[in-house]
Design a protein around this motif. Structure first.
Motif, PDB file in Angstrom:
ATOM      1  N   UNK A  10      -4.297  74.050 -89.190  1.00  0.00           N
ATOM      2  CA  UNK A  10      -4.058  74.745 -90.261  1.00  0.00           C
ATOM      3  C   UNK A  10      -4.493  76.474 -90.251  1.00  0.00           C
ATOM      4  N   UNK A  11      -5.359  76.535 -89.601  1.00  0.00           N
ATOM      5  CA  UNK A  11      -6.103  77.793 -89.323  1.00  0.00           C
ATOM      6  C   UNK A  11      -5.011  78.488 -88.541  1.00  0.00           C
ATOM      7  N   UNK A  12      -4.634  77.955 -87.362  1.00  0.00           N
ATOM      8  CA  UNK A  12      -3.664  78.439 -86.604  1.00  0.00           C
ATOM      9  C   UNK A  12      -2.426  79.006 -87.126  1.00  0.00           C
ATOM     10  N   UNK A  13      -1.934  78.045 -88.211  1.00  0.00           N
ATOM     11  CA  UNK A  13      -0.634  78.539 -88.989  1.00  0.00           C
ATOM     12  C   UNK A  13      -0.741  79.418 -90.118  1.00  0.00           C
ATOM     13  N   UNK A  14      -2.018  79.408 -90.455  1.00  0.00           N
ATOM     14  CA  UNK A  14      -2.573  80.794 -91.458  1.00  0.00           C
ATOM     15  C   UNK A  14      -2.413  82.050 -90.527  1.00  0.00           C
ATOM     16  N   UNK A  15      -3.017  81.814 -89.335  1.00  0.00           N
ATOM     17  CA  UNK A  15      -3.129  83.120 -88.599  1.00  0.00           C
ATOM     18  C   UNK A  15      -1.741  83.626 -88.324  1.00  0.00           C
ATOM     19  N   UNK A  16      -0.867  82.811 -88.018  1.00  0.00           N
ATOM     20  CA  UNK A  16       0.433  83.086 -87.579  1.00  0.00           C
ATOM     21  C   UNK A  16       1.167  83.775 -88.753  1.00  0.00           C
ATOM     22  N   UNK A  25     -10.433  85.701 -91.183  1.00  0.00           N
ATOM     23  CA  UNK A  25     -11.458  85.193 -92.090  1.00  0.00           C
ATOM     24  C   UNK A  25     -11.771  85.951 -93.475  1.00  0.00           C
ATOM     25  N   UNK A  26     -11.192  87.222 -93.329  1.00  0.00           N
ATOM     26  CA  UNK A  26     -11.103  87.838 -94.729  1.00  0.00           C
ATOM     27  C   UNK A  26     -10.356  87.485 -95.788  1.00  0.00           C
ATOM     28  N   UNK A  27      -9.322  86.707 -95.351  1.00  0.00           N
ATOM     29  CA  UNK A  27      -8.412  86.024 -96.561  1.00  0.00           C
ATOM     30  C   UNK A  27      -8.748  85.073 -97.186  1.00  0.00           C
ATOM     31  N   UNK A  28      -8.354  85.086 -98.445  1.00  0.00           N
ATOM     32  CA  UNK A  28      -8.857  84.075 -99.494  1.00  0.00           C
ATOM     33  C   UNK A  28      -8.293  82.514 -99.278  1.00  0.00           C
ATOM     34  N   UNK A  29      -7.036  82.513 -98.340  1.00  0.00           N
ATOM     35  CA  UNK A  29      -6.796  80.978 -97.773  1.00  0.00           C
ATOM     36  C   UNK A  29      -7.740  80.512 -96.876  1.00  0.00           C
ATOM     37  N   UNK A  31     -10.818  81.247 -96.520  1.00  0.00           N
ATOM     38  CA  UNK A  31     -12.010  80.699 -97.138  1.00  0.00           C
ATOM     39  C   UNK A  31     -11.984  79.488 -98.205  1.00  0.00           C
ATOM     40  N   UNK A  32     -10.810  79.394 -98.744  1.00  0.00           N
ATOM     41  CA  UNK A  32     -10.774  78.268 -99.486  1.00  0.00           C
ATOM     42  C   UNK A  32     -10.354  76.853 -98.748  1.00  0.00           C
ATOM     43  N   UNK A  33      -9.716  76.987 -97.433  1.00  0.00           N
ATOM     44  CA  UNK A  33      -9.660  75.906 -96.786  1.00  0.00           C
ATOM     45  C   UNK A  33     -11.031  75.409 -95.990  1.00  0.00           C
ATOM     46  N   UNK A  34     -11.609  76.535 -95.721  1.00  0.00           N
ATOM     47  CA  UNK A  34     -12.882  76.035 -94.847  1.00  0.00           C
ATOM     48  C   UNK A  34     -13.770  75.648 -95.664  1.00  0.00           C
ATOM     49  N   UNK A  35     -13.809  75.996 -97.128  1.00  0.00           N
ATOM     50  CA  UNK A  35     -14.636  75.490 -98.000  1.00  0.00           C
ATOM     51  C   UNK A  35     -14.540  74.133 -98.366  1.00  0.00           C
ATOM     52  N   UNK A  36     -13.062  73.850 -98.846  1.00  0.00           N
ATOM     53  CA  UNK A  36     -12.839  72.396 -98.809  1.00  0.00           C
ATOM     54  C   UNK A  36     -13.306  71.308 -97.897  1.00  0.00           C
ATOM     55  N   UNK A  37     -13.073  71.808 -96.433  1.00  0.00           N
ATOM     56  CA  UNK A  37     -13.371  70.884 -95.333  1.00  0.00           C
ATOM     57  C   UNK A  37     -14.985  70.802 -95.388  1.00  0.00           C
TER      58      UNK A  37
END
Length: 122
Positions: A10-16, A25-29, A31-37
């Motif tokens: 998921x983080x790889x796809x967000x990076x792409x 790491x500055x993006x809202x998406x 931070x949200x995904x990492x916090x949920x996990x």
């Protein structure tokens, strides 16, 4: 799928999907995904329905991100560019055209046609 693998994918796809000049790491998406996990981490003694639901949503979102990226790549490759030459169309669908025969201009040698100019004795 294992939760760690889903998170990495998921983080790889967000990076792409994010602009190259922006840190992920500055993006809202991110931070949200990492916090949920982090919130849904489970120990060996726990069985959490919310974790399973979160993982299902993460896999669904991962599928959406991948599909969107692949669609954009295909669209940019095959989008209409007006009239194309037959060779370009054949190459686009994976075929090869036979080489074109060079034709002599009208009036120059080779012809047994009308007015060919190559008439011998009768």
């Amino acid at each position: 799928m294992e939760a760690a693998r889903v998170l990495r994918a998921l983080l790889r796809e967000l990076r792409l999907a994010s602009p190259p000049e922006r840190r992920l790491r500055d993006g809202l998406a991110y931070r949200h995904v990492a916090q949920l996990f982090r919130d849904n981490q489970v120990t060996e003694e726990q069985k959490c329905r919310a974790r399973e639901e979160m993982q299902h949503r993460a896999i669904t979102y991962l599928c959406l991100l991948r599909s969107t990226r692949q669609y954009a790549a295909l669209h940019s490759e095959y989008q209409g560019r007006g009239e194309r030459a037959p060779e370009d169309v054949a190459r686009l669908v994976g075929l090869c055209m036979p080489p074109r025969q060079r034709q002599a201009p009208h009036g120059e040698g080779g012809g047994g046609g009308i007015g060919g100019g190559d008439e011998g004795p009768r």
